[in-house]
Each structure stands twice: as C-alpha cells, then as structure tokens.
Enzyme design. Structure first.
Site, PDB file in Angstrom:
ATOM      1  N   SER A 155       0.818  -1.213   0.000  1.00  0.00           N
ATOM      2  CA  SER A 155       0.000   0.000   0.000  1.00  0.00           C
ATOM      3  C   SER A 155       0.856   1.269   0.000  1.00  0.00           C
ATOM      4  CB  SER A 155      -0.958  -0.007   1.195  1.00  0.00           C
ATOM      5  OG  SER A 155      -0.247  -0.146   2.410  1.00  0.00           O
ATOM      6  N   LYS A 163       9.506   0.941   7.967  1.00  0.00           N
ATOM      7  CA  LYS A 163       9.551   1.316   9.384  1.00  0.00           C
ATOM      8  C   LYS A 163       9.704   0.050  10.218  1.00  0.00           C
ATOM      9  CE  LYS A 163       6.717   5.333   8.296  1.00  0.00           C
ATOM     10  NZ  LYS A 163       5.393   5.964   8.385  1.00  0.00           N
ATOM     11  N   ALA A 191      -1.630   5.245   3.834  1.00  0.00           N
ATOM     12  CA  ALA A 191      -1.453   5.173   2.384  1.00  0.00           C
ATOM     13  C   ALA A 191      -2.722   5.533   1.611  1.00  0.00           C
ATOM     14  CB  ALA A 191      -0.981   3.774   1.994  1.00  0.00           C
ATOM     15  N   LYS A 205       7.364   3.255  16.776  1.00  0.00           N
ATOM     16  CA  LYS A 205       5.947   3.656  16.833  1.00  0.00           C
ATOM     17  C   LYS A 205       5.046   2.474  16.505  1.00  0.00           C
ATOM     18  CE  LYS A 205       5.118   3.834  12.217  1.00  0.00           C
ATOM     19  NZ  LYS A 205       3.935   3.372  11.437  1.00  0.00           N
ATOM     20  N   ARG A 264      -2.323  -0.968  10.684  1.00  0.00           N
ATOM     21  CA  ARG A 264      -2.212  -2.416  10.824  1.00  0.00           C
ATOM     22  C   ARG A 264      -1.721  -2.812  12.217  1.00  0.00           C
ATOM     23  NH1 ARG A 264      -0.140  -1.633   5.595  1.00  0.00           N
ATOM     24  NH2 ARG A 264       2.026  -1.901   6.251  1.00  0.00           N
ATOM     25  N   ASN A 265      -0.747  -2.090  12.734  1.00  0.00           N
ATOM     26  CA  ASN A 265      -0.197  -2.437  14.041  1.00  0.00           C
ATOM     27  C   ASN A 265      -1.209  -2.199  15.158  1.00  0.00           C
ATOM     28  OD1 ASN A 265       2.862  -3.103  13.595  1.00  0.00           O
ATOM     29  ND2 ASN A 265       2.391  -1.374  12.259  1.00  0.00           N
ATOM     30  N   VAL A 299       1.933  -6.792   6.138  1.00  0.00           N
ATOM     31  CA  VAL A 299       2.846  -6.945   7.266  1.00  0.00           C
ATOM     32  C   VAL A 299       2.585  -5.880   8.324  1.00  0.00           C
ATOM     33  CG1 VAL A 299       5.278  -6.861   7.958  1.00  0.00           C
ATOM     34  CG2 VAL A 299       4.615  -7.992   5.822  1.00  0.00           C
TER      35      VAL A 299
END
Length: 338
Positions: A15, A109, A141, A192, A256-257, A280
């Site tokens: 993305s 990252k 994104a 982060k 996502r995280n 991911v």
C-alpha cells in the site's frame, strides 16, 4: 541530480510503496516492481492496486513490472518499499543492476531480525557508497493516495541530498520536510509500530481515551530515550517521524499495528491475528529486536516489554495493562519508571 527528470524505481508494491510511487510518477518517470505479475498488470491496465489500495486511482503514467532488472537498470533514484524481513533479499537481487552512486530511499519502518540493523544500514552493506536515507511521517497510504493533506520527513546523510529529494516527493497536499537525522527517523518509525500494538490492545480491552492518551504520551518518552541513546537528535522524536507518526499509528482504524493490538486485546492469539492479515505489521517483528537492543543499552522500556510479553511470550493484553499500572510513577521527564 541533474536537470532532467530523474528516473525513479520503486521496489515493493504494497500500500505505501504504491502510494509513494503514484506521487512520484506525477513529476518523474516512475516504475514500480511488484512481486505479483497480477498486481503489476492491475497497475498498468487499470491504474489501480486493487489488492492493497482498493479503488484508489493511481497516476496514469506509473508503470508496473515484476522484472527487477527492468525496474532498476536505468534508475536515478531507488525507493525501497519492501517489508523489513524481505528488504535485504530484494536489495541483493537488485544490486547487480543498480547504477553506481544513486541515492536509495527506504520507506520501511522496521528493523532486521538477527542483525538488529536499520534499513539504511542494510543499504550501506549491500550497496556501499550509495547515499541511503528514509522517508517517514504520519501517513496512511489510502488517505495520501486519495489526496488528503499530509506531511512527511525525508532524512538523508547530507542536507543538500535531502533537499533535492524532498522536491521529488512534494505535492500541493503532501508536504515534505527534510533532516539529516537518518538514525532518529528510522528508530522512530520502528518503535511507533511497537507502541501502536500497545495502544490497540487498550482498544481491544475497552480502555478509554484517557488511557490511550497516557500510553501514547509515555510511549513517546520511551521512544525518545531509546533513540537518543543510539545517537538520534532529540528534536526528531517530537517531529513528524516521532510524535506525528506515533499519533496516527496509535489512533487510525487503518493502522495495521493498532489493529493487531486490538485483536490481541479481544483475546486472539498472535498466530490467529497474523493469519487474518494480508499485509505486514512491522511492530510484531520489531519488538523482538527492540528488546534485544534495549537490554544492550541498559534502557528500561516498560511499554515495549509488555508488548513483547503478549506477542512473544504468551501473555494477554489484560496482563500487559495490569503490569503497567502496577509500576509506581516517578519524575515525568527524568524518572526511570513508567
């Protein structure tokens, strides 16, 4: 860079790699490498990356390919959007075709497991002599691709390179700042993601906004201590790559995280969470490296420690928050305790 338009190669059609490629393609000839021929075909035929960005329209001049040599052989700038666990392999595969001395900009990252390397350290090892930097900031994104106003920082070893490359990424709605603190920007980007998992666990367990604000604020302090110990500029951690990216990653439903943490907070195991994802979440891998580095540096990182306990040691989100709240608060700025 010379006065003609630089030719840009982007490795990685996830993305964010696709979003950045679309931005750059508006001002310079740009080709993006996708591992999947179907993704490359979608970019070329439909000007979309449906797998990762849905119906978001991409710049029509952006070209896609699944041939590494084709994408990098004549490039003046190489942008790396491959996740950390595949970064080295992708760069090694591209290395024989990369022209000498061209700058390499990482979008990643994360940290490499096994070596504890930042992505620019991998670039320096695989492509010695190439200026290596990173683009980072509070950037979702899909929002950037859709034209929402946003900003990022480009970090390069020298200010002249940073300033020149900033112009490549800058648009009317995507503001690009510059810095020479490559280390600080990369460390902030990796940490982060770890802290976003912690914030997400609070969401999953039903903690309130006060709790989230507490976690974000103390996570920023933890980030700064870690980054400064490695040699990062303290100001970086209060900027776009630090505070900015931390806030958006801890709060956005598209993060996502944060979503990993939320699912953990609802009682799922990390294996169950990852099985349900097609992209991911770098924080899952980064937390292991962060804890190894923190031990070597002698830095107490309570939030990262609790995330590690849930991700890698079978703990629960409730355990993590109970553990944090048991600690006795000390001096807000100079204290060692959470």
């Amino acid at each position: 860079m010379d006065r003609r338009q630089p030719r840009v190669a982007v490795l990685g059609a996830g993305s964010w790699g696709t979003a950045v490629a679309s931005i750059v393609a508006a001002s310079a000839p740009t080709t993006i490498w996708a591992r999947s021929p179907e993704v490359a075909k979608d970019i070329n035929d439909n000007h979309r990356n449906s797998r990762y960005l849905g119906d978001c329209q991409l710049t029509e001049t952006l070209r896609g390919t699944s041939d590494t040599e084709e994408v990098v052989a004549d490039a003046d700038v190489l942008i790396m959007g491959v996740p950390s666990h595949g970064f080295r392999e992708a760069l090694e595969h591209a290395a024989p075709y990369v022209r000498p001395w061209i700058p390499v900009v990482s979008l990643v990252k994360g940290l490499e497991q096994g070596t504890d390397y930042r992505m620019t350290q991998i670039v320096s090892e695989v492509l010695p002599g190439h200026p290596a930097g990173v683009l980072a900031g509070p950037n979702i994104a899909s929002e950037v691709t859709a034209g929402y106003a946003a900003a990022a920082t480009i970090a390069m070893p020298d200010q002249n390179s940073a300033t020149q490359l900033a112009a490549l990424f800058r648009t009317e709605r995507f503001r690009i700042y510059s810095t020479t603190d490559v280390l600080g920007v990369e460390v902030a980007g990796a940490l982060k993601n770890v802290f976003a998992i912690a914030a997400g666990m609070g969401d999953g367990t039903g903690a309130g906004f006060n709790t989230k604000a507490m976690v974000i604020t103390r996570a920023l302090r933890e980030m700064a201590k870690f980054g400064e110990a490695l040699g990062g500029d303290p100001a970086t951690f209060s900027g776009l790559a630090g505070t900015g990216d931390l806030v958006v990653t801890c709060t956005s439903p598209a993060s996502r995280n944060r979503r990993v943490g939320e699912e953990l907070g609802k009682g799922k195991t990390i294996a169950e969470v990852l099985d349900g994802m097609n992209q991911v979440a770098e924080g899952v891998k980064a937390v292991t490296v962060v804890m190894e580095m923190a031990e070597r540096l002698g830095i107490h990182m309570p939030i990262a420690t609790e995330v590690d306990g849930v991700v890698n040691k079978g703990g629960t989100a409730e355990d993590a928050y109970r553990g944090l709240l048991k600690a006795t608060p000390g001096h807000e700025i100079h204290g060692e305790s959470w």
